[in-house]
Design an enzyme around this catalytic site. Structure first.
Site, PDB file in Angstrom:
ATOM      1  N   ASN A  72      12.552  10.706 -29.865  1.00 41.82           N
ATOM      2  CA  ASN A  72      12.957   9.647 -28.931  1.00 41.82           C
ATOM      3  C   ASN A  72      14.476   9.642 -28.839  1.00 41.82           C
ATOM      4  O   ASN A  72      15.167  10.128 -29.741  1.00 41.82           O
ATOM      5  CB  ASN A  72      12.473   8.289 -29.461  1.00 41.82           C
ATOM      6  N   HIS A  75      17.721   6.895 -28.123  1.00 47.89           N
ATOM      7  CA  HIS A  75      18.020   5.454 -28.118  1.00 47.89           C
ATOM      8  C   HIS A  75      19.504   5.262 -27.817  1.00 47.89           C
ATOM      9  O   HIS A  75      20.333   6.010 -28.328  1.00 47.89           O
ATOM     10  CB  HIS A  75      17.666   4.865 -29.498  1.00 47.89           C
TER      11      HIS A  75
END
Ligand code: GRF
Length: 195
Positions: free
Chosen positions: A109, A111
């Site tokens: 991911n 961020h």
């Protein structure tokens, strides 16, 4: 060498998805994108995927009677794509536990903060950048990390720092961070695929 395969999850505008796809088209990332999965039928990422001829799946938990059924449908798409890497690019739902255990060290991911700062449930988008400015931090940035069952809590893979200026607004800071996301994410994906 056999071409590697990526499956991307996105809920929103999909600018990171586009940056990844551009890197694929330019042979910067030695892979193909097998599918885009979104939980949001209005996501711009879907339009872009369709325009590019990438298989698109709209799978929202709210369209299923229970999370397990949603999870099964995600599992089916993933099994079909046989991804070497699953790339979350602004995907706002938590990845169900069975998928985490089926794809260990295969889900990443990005961020928009220097994790562990400003990470966890509720920390996304403008909330992050507003807090960075309110706290008068002198720097911010973005983080690519492995995904586990804690929101934004998996081990960090790479970070890129950017300065925060006294006259920054959440919008100007978001723009600076996002520009770095578009450089960092393709670079990290490439490195992970070549490992
Ligand atoms: C990015 O800021 C990313 O860090 C976060 O969600 C945002 C997605 O933006 N996880 P986009 O949809 O890729 O433009």
């Amino acid at each position: 060498m056999k071409k590697k395969r990526l499956t991307v999850f996105a809920s929103g505008s999909g600018s990171n998805f586009k940056a990844l796809h551009q890197a694929v088209l330019e042979n910067e990332i030695p892979a193909s994108i097998t599918a885009l999965i979104s939980d949001n039928p209005k996501a711009k990422a879907i339009e872009y995927a369709k325009y590019c001829g990438i298989s698109t799946y709209i799978l929202s938990p709210k369209d299923f009677s229970e999370e397990a059924a949603w999870c099964k449908s995600l599992e089916a798409v993933l099994a079909d794509g046989i991804p070497d890497l699953i790339v979350l690019a602004g995907f706002l739902k938590k990845i169900p536990e069975p998928i985490l255990s089926q794809y260990p060290k295969k889900i990443i991911n990005i961020h928009p903060s220097l994790l562990p700062k400003y990470g966890g449930k509720g920390w996304y988008g403008k909330h992050v950048h507003r807090a960075v400015i309110q706290n008068r931090d002198s720097e911010s940035g973005c983080t690519v990390h492995w995904v586990n069952n804690i929101y934004d809590g998996g081990p960090v893979i790479a970070q890129k720092r950017v300065p925060v200026y006294p006259d920054d607004t959440p919008e100007s800071l978001a723009e600076r961070v996002l520009r770095e996301e578009h450089r960092l994410y393709p670079k990290v994906v490439k490195e992970l695929l070549l490992k």
